[in-house]
Every structure is written in structure tokens, then in C-alpha cells.
Design a protein around this motif. Sequence first.
Motif, mmCIF file in Angstrom:
data_model
loop_
_atom_site.group_PDB
_atom_site.id
_atom_site.type_symbol
_atom_site.label_atom_id
_atom_site.label_comp_id
_atom_site.label_asym_id
_atom_site.label_seq_id
_atom_site.Cartn_x
_atom_site.Cartn_y
_atom_site.Cartn_z
ATOM 1 N N GLY A 147 51.429 24.657 37.569
ATOM 2 C CA GLY A 147 51.773 25.561 36.476
ATOM 3 C C GLY A 147 52.013 24.849 35.169
ATOM 4 N N LEU A 148 51.229 23.786 34.917
ATOM 5 C CA LEU A 148 51.377 22.991 33.707
ATOM 6 C C LEU A 148 50.147 23.132 32.816
ATOM 7 N N PRO A 149 50.310 22.944 31.497
ATOM 8 C CA PRO A 149 49.151 22.951 30.600
ATOM 9 C C PRO A 149 48.401 21.625 30.694
ATOM 10 N N TRP A 150 47.149 21.663 30.278
ATOM 11 C CA TRP A 150 46.360 20.429 30.274
ATOM 12 C C TRP A 150 45.402 20.438 29.091
ATOM 13 N N GLY A 151 44.978 19.252 28.693
ATOM 14 C CA GLY A 151 44.001 19.091 27.622
ATOM 15 C C GLY A 151 43.096 17.925 27.965
ATOM 16 N N PHE A 152 42.151 17.658 27.100
ATOM 17 C CA PHE A 152 41.179 16.611 27.405
ATOM 18 C C PHE A 152 40.640 15.978 26.136
ATOM 19 N N SER A 153 40.066 14.796 26.308
ATOM 20 C CA SER A 153 39.183 14.185 25.318
ATOM 21 C C SER A 153 37.816 14.031 25.964
ATOM 22 N N ALA A 154 36.790 14.501 25.286
ATOM 23 C CA ALA A 154 35.413 14.382 25.773
ATOM 24 C C ALA A 154 34.685 13.355 24.919
ATOM 25 N N HIS A 155 33.671 12.724 25.483
ATOM 26 C CA HIS A 155 33.067 11.578 24.801
ATOM 27 C C HIS A 155 31.550 11.668 24.698
ATOM 28 N N ALA A 156 30.825 11.446 25.765
ATOM 29 C CA ALA A 156 29.363 11.379 25.643
ATOM 30 C C ALA A 156 28.707 11.942 26.901
ATOM 31 N N LYS A 157 28.626 11.119 27.950
ATOM 32 C CA LYS A 157 27.965 11.564 29.179
ATOM 33 C C LYS A 157 28.554 12.861 29.697
ATOM 34 N N ASP A 158 29.873 12.985 29.626
ATOM 35 C CA ASP A 158 30.531 14.173 30.153
ATOM 36 C C ASP A 158 30.123 15.434 29.403
ATOM 37 N N ILE A 159 29.805 15.311 28.125
ATOM 38 C CA ILE A 159 29.397 16.467 27.320
ATOM 39 C C ILE A 159 27.957 16.853 27.618
ATOM 40 N N TRP A 160 27.109 15.856 27.816
ATOM 41 C CA TRP A 160 25.666 16.121 27.849
ATOM 42 C C TRP A 160 25.070 16.209 29.244
ATOM 43 N N THR A 161 25.808 15.831 30.277
ATOM 44 C CA THR A 161 25.262 15.942 31.632
ATOM 45 C C THR A 161 26.029 16.944 32.491
ATOM 46 N N SER A 162 27.153 17.467 32.010
ATOM 47 C CA SER A 162 27.877 18.501 32.755
ATOM 48 C C SER A 162 27.185 19.849 32.580
ATOM 49 N N PRO A 163 27.142 20.677 33.629
ATOM 50 C CA PRO A 163 26.550 22.011 33.497
ATOM 51 C C PRO A 163 27.308 22.866 32.485
ATOM 52 N N ASP A 164 26.583 23.748 31.811
ATOM 53 C CA ASP A 164 27.224 24.623 30.832
ATOM 54 C C ASP A 164 28.366 25.419 31.452
ATOM 55 N N TRP A 165 28.152 25.937 32.674
ATOM 56 C CA TRP A 165 29.202 26.764 33.281
ATOM 57 C C TRP A 165 30.483 25.966 33.492
ATOM 58 N N ASP A 166 30.349 24.701 33.856
ATOM 59 C CA ASP A 166 31.524 23.873 34.111
ATOM 60 C C ASP A 166 32.320 23.651 32.826
ATOM 61 N N ILE A 167 31.598 23.345 31.748
ATOM 62 C CA ILE A 167 32.272 23.139 30.471
ATOM 63 C C ILE A 167 32.897 24.437 29.975
ATOM 64 N N ALA A 168 32.108 25.537 30.009
ATOM 65 C CA ALA A 168 32.581 26.809 29.466
ATOM 66 C C ALA A 168 33.849 27.281 30.176
ATOM 67 N N GLU A 169 33.911 27.113 31.492
ATOM 68 C CA GLU A 169 35.096 27.585 32.216
ATOM 69 C C GLU A 169 36.313 26.714 31.936
ATOM 70 N N LYS A 170 36.092 25.439 31.704
ATOM 71 C CA LYS A 170 37.219 24.584 31.317
ATOM 72 C C LYS A 170 37.711 24.908 29.908
ATOM 73 N N LEU A 171 36.865 25.550 29.112
ATOM 74 C CA LEU A 171 37.234 25.906 27.741
ATOM 75 C C LEU A 171 37.659 27.365 27.605
ATOM 76 N N GLU A 172 37.850 28.069 28.733
ATOM 77 C CA GLU A 172 38.313 29.450 28.678
ATOM 78 C C GLU A 172 39.737 29.508 28.137
#
Length: 415
Positions: A147-172
Motif C-alpha cells: 500500500g505504498l506509492p512508487w515512482g521510476f526513472s526511465a532511461h533507454a532500453k526500458d523505454i524502447w523495448t518494453s511493450p506499450d501495454w506494459d508501459i501504459a499500465e505502469k503510467l495509469e
Amino acid sequence: MTQPPRLAVVVKGWPRLSETFIAQELVALEAAGHTFDIWSLRHPTDTKRHPLHDRLWARVRYLPEYLHDDPGRVDAARAVARTLPGYAQARAIWRADLARDRSRNRIRRFGQACVMAAELPAGTRGLYAHFLHTPASVARYAALMRGLPWGFSAHAKDIWTSPDWDIAEKLETGPGGAGFGATCTAYGATRLRDLAADPGRIDLIYHGLDLSRFPPPPRRALRHPGDPLRLLSVGRLVEKKGFDRLIGALAGLPEGLDWRWIHIGGGALGQELANRAEAAGIAARIDWRGACDQPEVIAAMRAADLFVLPSRIAADGDRDGLPNVLMEAASQRLPIVATPTAAIPEFIETGIHGLLVDPAPVPLAQAIATLAADPARAAAMADAALERLRTRFRMDPGIARLSERLTALCSPVAA
């Protein structure tokens, strides 16, 4: 005076020579008053450390790299995790993810998240992941359980090789979504904002460079066109760094140009690239130094005449962001040849701060030969890159913004 909120920082591996930017950031966050533990998904594989790694006070906790490595710890953690109020929701989200990504890696992420959620120390207010793929998945599942908040830093490979659905749901904006996201290039920020339910939660935060860690640039005498040209590259031996193209370029340099190339960095393609150099007849001019710590890298930069980074987009979409080694080269007034790949043009405007050319052997060879024949022009561009670094790409503004974001993330209201 009360301590700032306690964070759990999730990383792929610690320490890693190729991720100096993370160590730089964490040292600066400690200096800004943040307290945190580092949770690493992997044990280190590098045999060396940067001096920066030794400046951190944070405790490093290693999660089971493979669940079968420590079944007792994993089973005990799962028993605890099942009692946590958010476990059912985290498990439901993980099962939905697993239905689209049926991999051992996805199963391992949930097991690691259970261990992390069960072992988080009292007083932890939030989780912060470096990289939006595996580390962010572990942070997301563990945050839901606790029940804690979380955040992230994204860089390169993680942005361009992750599926759109995976990124979009983490950004909900709903349960399981990140409270904020930072990324280190405008190029990457555009993609993330396009996928985010609330684009305003994505911050562009350049890593920048802590110039206090670097010696003043050397007073470089202009290289005489007849002197040997000392070329330097720093980067992992992987497809996106483009060193296969550079070997082709070196083989195509003018016969009258005397040159030597030093490469610093490890990577899976080392033997293949060495074989290419041997077949091209240039192996004797190349010094493969392998992984080096930062003092060794800076010493090599101070001794070189030209820095070359032939970045390109890999077949799987992987690519650089804005490589910190370019800023490090600029800090030592080292002229730069690179490519206009990804976010590199955000730092280098071609013809002003260096030369950017297509990542192919012929244009790379032409750019190297051009600056070898005109050392005065190379020196002028190196001066301009150093000035741009000092005025636009210092570390401090980014750390100040990130500190604000992390403080807000871990505030009682957010938690």
C-alpha cells in the motif's frame, strides 16, 4: 530535526560500471538529505568499482536473483506477503501481466516483489525504481502489496523495448500506477507522455554531470596533422553502440593517417568484434582495455585526441538515450564524433559541439578524417561542448527537481 521519508530504491544490479549515472544520482540524493536502502535484483558481475560507489551510505539488499537459489527465503516471504492488504490486488495485476508475457522473468519478478514486500523495513514511505521494465515491475507489485506509492526513472532500453501495454499500465492514474516518472531525455519523454494517462506526471530530468568529480580539462596543444591520431571509445560491446560499424570505418581511413584506437568497456560482442578487426587487418592498431573504473576512463580521455561513439538503433529497437560518456568527454575538452541517434542531438549540435554523422562506416571514416586534418576546428567544437556542458547540463537542477518529486511521493498524503 526529522529525517526525510525513507525510500526503497530498486535497481537491476549493484554496483555496475556501466551505470555511473545511477551512482551519481544516489550520492547526490543522499547529500540532499534522502535516506534509502538499495534493493538489487542481481549481484554484481563487474570486478571493479567506481569511487562513487564507495561514497554511498545506503545499505544494499540483494533479492534472490533466481527464486530457486533461496527457496526458504522465497517461501517465507510469500507467506508474509499473502497477509498484506494489497497482496490480492498485486497478484491479480501480475496474473494479467503474465497472460501477455508468459516468461520465467515475469514469474521471477513477482517472487522478488514478495521478498521485497515482506522484508521492507519499518518506516519505508515509498519505492523508486531505476528502469521502467524489470525493476519497475518488481517495485510496482511490492508497492501494491504494501500500500505504498512508487515512482521510476526511465532511461533507454526500458523505454524502447518494453511493450506499450506494459508501459501504459505502469503510467495509469489508478491503483498500481506510478506516482511520477522521470526520464533523462526529451526524446524518451515524448514517448512516455504519449502513453501516459496524465502526461504531466512525466518529468524530463537530465542526468547532467557533477563537474566536481572531474579534473579541470587539460590544456590541449593542437595535434599536428602528421602526429598519430589517438581515438577513444567508451561503451559496452553490444549492438546499439555500433562498434561493428566503427571497425569498418577504421579500416576505411586514409592510408596516410596514422591512428590508434582504444576501446573501454565489456560486452558480449567482444570476441566477434576482435575477429572483425583481425579480418580487416587493423587489429594491431586497437587496444581492447575491457571494463575500467572512472579514474581510468578519465585518464584515457585526457590522453586522447578524438572521442568516437557510433550509436545506432538495434534490431530489437534498443537504443541509447543521451550517453553520459559524451558529457564526460566534453568535460575533458575532448572533440567528439557521434551519430544523431536517439537523444544525442539534445547535447551535441553538429558542426558546433562536435560532428554527428550517420552510423555507417563511410560517414564515420569521413568525419574522423575531417577532424584529424583540421585540429583547430576540432578544438573549437570541443570548447563549445564544454561550455554547453557547464551552462546547460550540470547535475544540480535535475537533482533538485527529482528531490522534490521523491519528497512529495513519500509525503503522508501520497502514502
